[in-house]
Design a protein around this motif. Structure first.
Motif, PDB file in Angstrom:
ATOM      1  N   PRO A  35      10.684 -46.938  65.007  1.00  0.00           N
ATOM      2  CA  PRO A  35      10.163 -46.089  63.931  1.00  0.00           C
ATOM      3  C   PRO A  35       9.743 -44.689  64.395  1.00  0.00           C
ATOM      4  O   PRO A  35      10.026 -43.711  63.729  1.00  0.00           O
ATOM      5  N   ILE A  36       9.095 -44.614  65.536  1.00  0.00           N
ATOM      6  CA  ILE A  36       8.569 -43.340  66.030  1.00  0.00           C
ATOM      7  C   ILE A  36       8.914 -43.191  67.507  1.00  0.00           C
ATOM      8  O   ILE A  36       8.849 -44.153  68.268  1.00  0.00           O
ATOM      9  N   ILE A  37       9.228 -41.966  67.895  1.00  0.00           N
ATOM     10  CA  ILE A  37       9.433 -41.646  69.304  1.00  0.00           C
ATOM     11  C   ILE A  37       8.498 -40.495  69.644  1.00  0.00           C
ATOM     12  O   ILE A  37       8.518 -39.449  68.990  1.00  0.00           O
ATOM     13  N   LEU A  38       7.639 -40.700  70.648  1.00  0.00           N
ATOM     14  CA  LEU A  38       6.686 -39.680  71.079  1.00  0.00           C
ATOM     15  C   LEU A  38       7.299 -38.826  72.173  1.00  0.00           C
ATOM     16  O   LEU A  38       7.971 -39.337  73.067  1.00  0.00           O
ATOM     17  N   LYS A  39       7.022 -37.537  72.112  1.00  0.00           N
ATOM     18  CA  LYS A  39       7.483 -36.608  73.140  1.00  0.00           C
ATOM     19  C   LYS A  39       6.276 -36.197  73.977  1.00  0.00           C
ATOM     20  O   LYS A  39       5.271 -35.735  73.439  1.00  0.00           O
ATOM     21  N   LEU A  40       6.382 -36.395  75.288  1.00  0.00           N
ATOM     22  CA  LEU A  40       5.314 -36.043  76.221  1.00  0.00           C
ATOM     23  C   LEU A  40       5.844 -34.989  77.187  1.00  0.00           C
ATOM     24  O   LEU A  40       6.918 -35.154  77.758  1.00  0.00           O
ATOM     25  N   ALA A  62       2.739 -34.223  73.089  1.00  0.00           N
ATOM     26  CA  ALA A  62       3.209 -32.987  72.463  1.00  0.00           C
ATOM     27  C   ALA A  62       3.613 -33.142  70.997  1.00  0.00           C
ATOM     28  O   ALA A  62       3.170 -32.376  70.147  1.00  0.00           O
ATOM     29  N   SER A  63       4.476 -34.105  70.693  1.00  0.00           N
ATOM     30  CA  SER A  63       4.983 -34.220  69.330  1.00  0.00           C
ATOM     31  C   SER A  63       5.577 -35.603  69.107  1.00  0.00           C
ATOM     32  O   SER A  63       5.560 -36.447  69.998  1.00  0.00           O
ATOM     33  N   ALA A  64       6.122 -35.794  67.921  1.00  0.00           N
ATOM     34  CA  ALA A  64       6.751 -37.061  67.571  1.00  0.00           C
ATOM     35  C   ALA A  64       7.937 -36.783  66.665  1.00  0.00           C
ATOM     36  O   ALA A  64       8.031 -35.714  66.052  1.00  0.00           O
ATOM     37  N   ARG A  65       8.824 -37.766  66.588  1.00  0.00           N
ATOM     38  CA  ARG A  65       9.949 -37.678  65.668  1.00  0.00           C
ATOM     39  C   ARG A  65      10.294 -39.085  65.201  1.00  0.00           C
ATOM     40  O   ARG A  65       9.903 -40.068  65.816  1.00  0.00           O
ATOM     41  N   ILE A  66      11.028 -39.144  64.101  1.00  0.00           N
ATOM     42  CA  ILE A  66      11.494 -40.425  63.585  1.00  0.00           C
ATOM     43  C   ILE A  66      12.669 -40.859  64.463  1.00  0.00           C
ATOM     44  O   ILE A  66      13.553 -40.069  64.765  1.00  0.00           O
ATOM     45  N   GLY A  67      12.659 -42.122  64.876  1.00  0.00           N
ATOM     46  CA  GLY A  67      13.711 -42.636  65.738  1.00  0.00           C
ATOM     47  C   GLY A  67      14.791 -43.368  64.971  1.00  0.00           C
ATOM     48  O   GLY A  67      14.655 -43.646  63.781  1.00  0.00           O
ATOM     49  N   ASN A  68      15.861 -43.692  65.667  1.00  0.00           N
ATOM     50  CA  ASN A  68      16.943 -44.453  65.050  1.00  0.00           C
ATOM     51  C   ASN A  68      16.669 -45.948  65.129  1.00  0.00           C
ATOM     52  O   ASN A  68      16.722 -46.649  64.134  1.00  0.00           O
ATOM     53  N   ARG A  69      16.366 -46.439  66.330  1.00  0.00           N
ATOM     54  CA  ARG A  69      16.120 -47.869  66.513  1.00  0.00           C
ATOM     55  C   ARG A  69      14.648 -48.222  66.447  1.00  0.00           C
ATOM     56  O   ARG A  69      14.287 -49.330  66.108  1.00  0.00           O
ATOM     57  N   GLY A 110      14.354 -39.113  79.755  1.00  0.00           N
ATOM     58  CA  GLY A 110      14.030 -37.735  80.099  1.00  0.00           C
ATOM     59  C   GLY A 110      14.853 -36.786  79.246  1.00  0.00           C
ATOM     60  O   GLY A 110      16.016 -37.051  78.935  1.00  0.00           O
ATOM     61  N   VAL A 111      14.243 -35.669  78.850  1.00  0.00           N
ATOM     62  CA  VAL A 111      14.923 -34.671  78.025  1.00  0.00           C
ATOM     63  C   VAL A 111      15.278 -33.487  78.919  1.00  0.00           C
ATOM     64  O   VAL A 111      14.399 -32.864  79.518  1.00  0.00           O
ATOM     65  N   TYR A 112      16.582 -33.209  79.009  1.00  0.00           N
ATOM     66  CA  TYR A 112      17.110 -32.098  79.797  1.00  0.00           C
ATOM     67  C   TYR A 112      17.847 -31.171  78.833  1.00  0.00           C
ATOM     68  O   TYR A 112      19.001 -31.425  78.489  1.00  0.00           O
ATOM     69  N   PRO A 113      17.242 -30.078  78.395  1.00  0.00           N
ATOM     70  CA  PRO A 113      17.880 -29.244  77.368  1.00  0.00           C
ATOM     71  C   PRO A 113      19.150 -28.527  77.834  1.00  0.00           C
ATOM     72  O   PRO A 113      20.004 -28.208  77.030  1.00  0.00           O
ATOM     73  N   GLU A 114      19.310 -28.281  79.132  1.00  0.00           N
ATOM     74  CA  GLU A 114      20.477 -27.540  79.615  1.00  0.00           C
ATOM     75  C   GLU A 114      21.657 -28.444  79.921  1.00  0.00           C
ATOM     76  O   GLU A 114      22.730 -27.969  80.263  1.00  0.00           O
ATOM     77  N   ARG A 115      21.473 -29.754  79.870  1.00  0.00           N
ATOM     78  CA  ARG A 115      22.526 -30.704  80.225  1.00  0.00           C
ATOM     79  C   ARG A 115      23.272 -31.193  78.996  1.00  0.00           C
ATOM     80  O   ARG A 115      22.788 -31.109  77.886  1.00  0.00           O
ATOM     81  N   SER A 116      24.417 -31.747  79.251  1.00  0.00           N
ATOM     82  CA  SER A 116      25.148 -32.432  78.197  1.00  0.00           C
ATOM     83  C   SER A 116      25.547 -33.794  78.726  1.00  0.00           C
ATOM     84  O   SER A 116      26.261 -33.864  79.727  1.00  0.00           O
ATOM     85  N   PRO A 117      25.104 -34.872  78.193  1.00  0.00           N
ATOM     86  CA  PRO A 117      24.142 -35.036  77.096  1.00  0.00           C
ATOM     87  C   PRO A 117      22.728 -34.694  77.550  1.00  0.00           C
ATOM     88  O   PRO A 117      22.413 -34.772  78.736  1.00  0.00           O
ATOM     89  N   PRO A 118      21.860 -34.340  76.590  1.00  0.00           N
ATOM     90  CA  PRO A 118      20.513 -33.871  76.953  1.00  0.00           C
ATOM     91  C   PRO A 118      19.534 -34.967  77.363  1.00  0.00           C
ATOM     92  O   PRO A 118      18.432 -34.656  77.775  1.00  0.00           O
ATOM     93  N   PHE A 119      19.912 -36.240  77.251  1.00  0.00           N
ATOM     94  CA  PHE A 119      19.004 -37.330  77.585  1.00  0.00           C
ATOM     95  C   PHE A 119      19.521 -38.118  78.779  1.00  0.00           C
ATOM     96  O   PHE A 119      20.713 -38.324  78.927  1.00  0.00           O
ATOM     97  N   LYS A 120      18.591 -38.549  79.625  1.00  0.00           N
ATOM     98  CA  LYS A 120      18.933 -39.347  80.795  1.00  0.00           C
ATOM     99  C   LYS A 120      17.741 -40.256  81.094  1.00  0.00           C
ATOM    100  O   LYS A 120      16.588 -39.835  81.007  1.00  0.00           O
ATOM    101  N   VAL A 169       8.711 -30.426  87.250  1.00  0.00           N
ATOM    102  CA  VAL A 169       9.774 -31.416  87.360  1.00  0.00           C
ATOM    103  C   VAL A 169      11.059 -30.799  86.813  1.00  0.00           C
ATOM    104  O   VAL A 169      11.039 -29.719  86.214  1.00  0.00           O
ATOM    105  N   ASP A 170      12.175 -31.490  87.008  1.00  0.00           N
ATOM    106  CA  ASP A 170      13.443 -30.927  86.552  1.00  0.00           C
ATOM    107  C   ASP A 170      13.773 -31.254  85.100  1.00  0.00           C
ATOM    108  O   ASP A 170      14.750 -30.769  84.564  1.00  0.00           O
ATOM    109  N   TYR A 171      12.954 -32.038  84.417  1.00  0.00           N
ATOM    110  CA  TYR A 171      13.176 -32.334  83.009  1.00  0.00           C
ATOM    111  C   TYR A 171      12.126 -31.622  82.173  1.00  0.00           C
ATOM    112  O   TYR A 171      11.065 -31.251  82.655  1.00  0.00           O
ATOM    113  N   GLU A 172      12.443 -31.438  80.899  1.00  0.00           N
ATOM    114  CA  GLU A 172      11.539 -30.716  80.007  1.00  0.00           C
ATOM    115  C   GLU A 172      10.434 -31.615  79.461  1.00  0.00           C
ATOM    116  O   GLU A 172       9.287 -31.195  79.293  1.00  0.00           O
TER     117      GLU A 172
END
Length: 174
Positions: free
Chosen positions: A67-72, A58-65, A35-45, A78-81
């Protein structure tokens, strides 16, 4: 054009991002996702979904582990973005995976055409591949195409520049 768009990963990201068309995606069953929480630190949970939730692609980005990570983005309050799903988990979403693989194959065919590759000898990405297999083929085959695409673009630009002066009365031909 940006530097990233002239790399294999840049073309991969453009192909997948173009396929992120806001279609509705329903969770196939209970699963743990990021989950992506933009107001939290760290922003992922890591959050656990029941399997009845619906999201918009919504979108995609190149991942570290992966190849691709999709954003939905969620359709309900809900409380996450957003949530992020790695490409290896996409196999559970059959229609989404087919959509992404088909889009990647179509973009690959456009690159082949721009490079002037022979259609009979050219590699292709079949619709039945998994997303990660299609990404592997894409990366392997696009790398050598990039030099051909760059040379083709340069030749077209030189030809256009030469033709621009040919019929001009101020420059003329002697």
């Amino acid at each position: 054009m940006s530097q990233l768009s002239e790399t294999t990963d840049g073309h991969l990201l453009k192909a997948i991002t173009d396929a992120c068309d806001g279609r509705i995606i329903q969770m196939p069953g209970p699963m743990a996702v990021t989950g992506v929480y933009p107001e939290r630190s760290p922003p992922f949970k890591t959050i656990k979904l029941k399997g009845i939730e619906e999201f918009l692609l919504a979108s995609a980005r190149i991942g570290n582990r992966q190849p691709i990570i999709l954003k939905l983005t969620p359709m309900d309050a809900v409380d996450y973005e957003a949530i992020e799903i790695e490409s290896n988990k996409i196999t559970q979403f059959e229609a989404l995976e087919k959509h992404l693989v088909d889009h990647l194959g179509g973009y690959f065919n456009l690159l082949l055409g721009e490079a002037g590759a022979d259609g009979l000898d050219a590699p292709y990405i079949a619709s039945g591949h998994s997303l990660n297999a299609a990404i592997t083929i894409f990366r392997r085959e696009v790398e050598p195409l990039l030099a051909r695409i760059k040379a083709t673009r340069l030749a077209k630009a030189e030809q256009a520049a030469a033709l621009a002066y040919a019929d001009n009365d101020d420059w003329g031909t002697w």
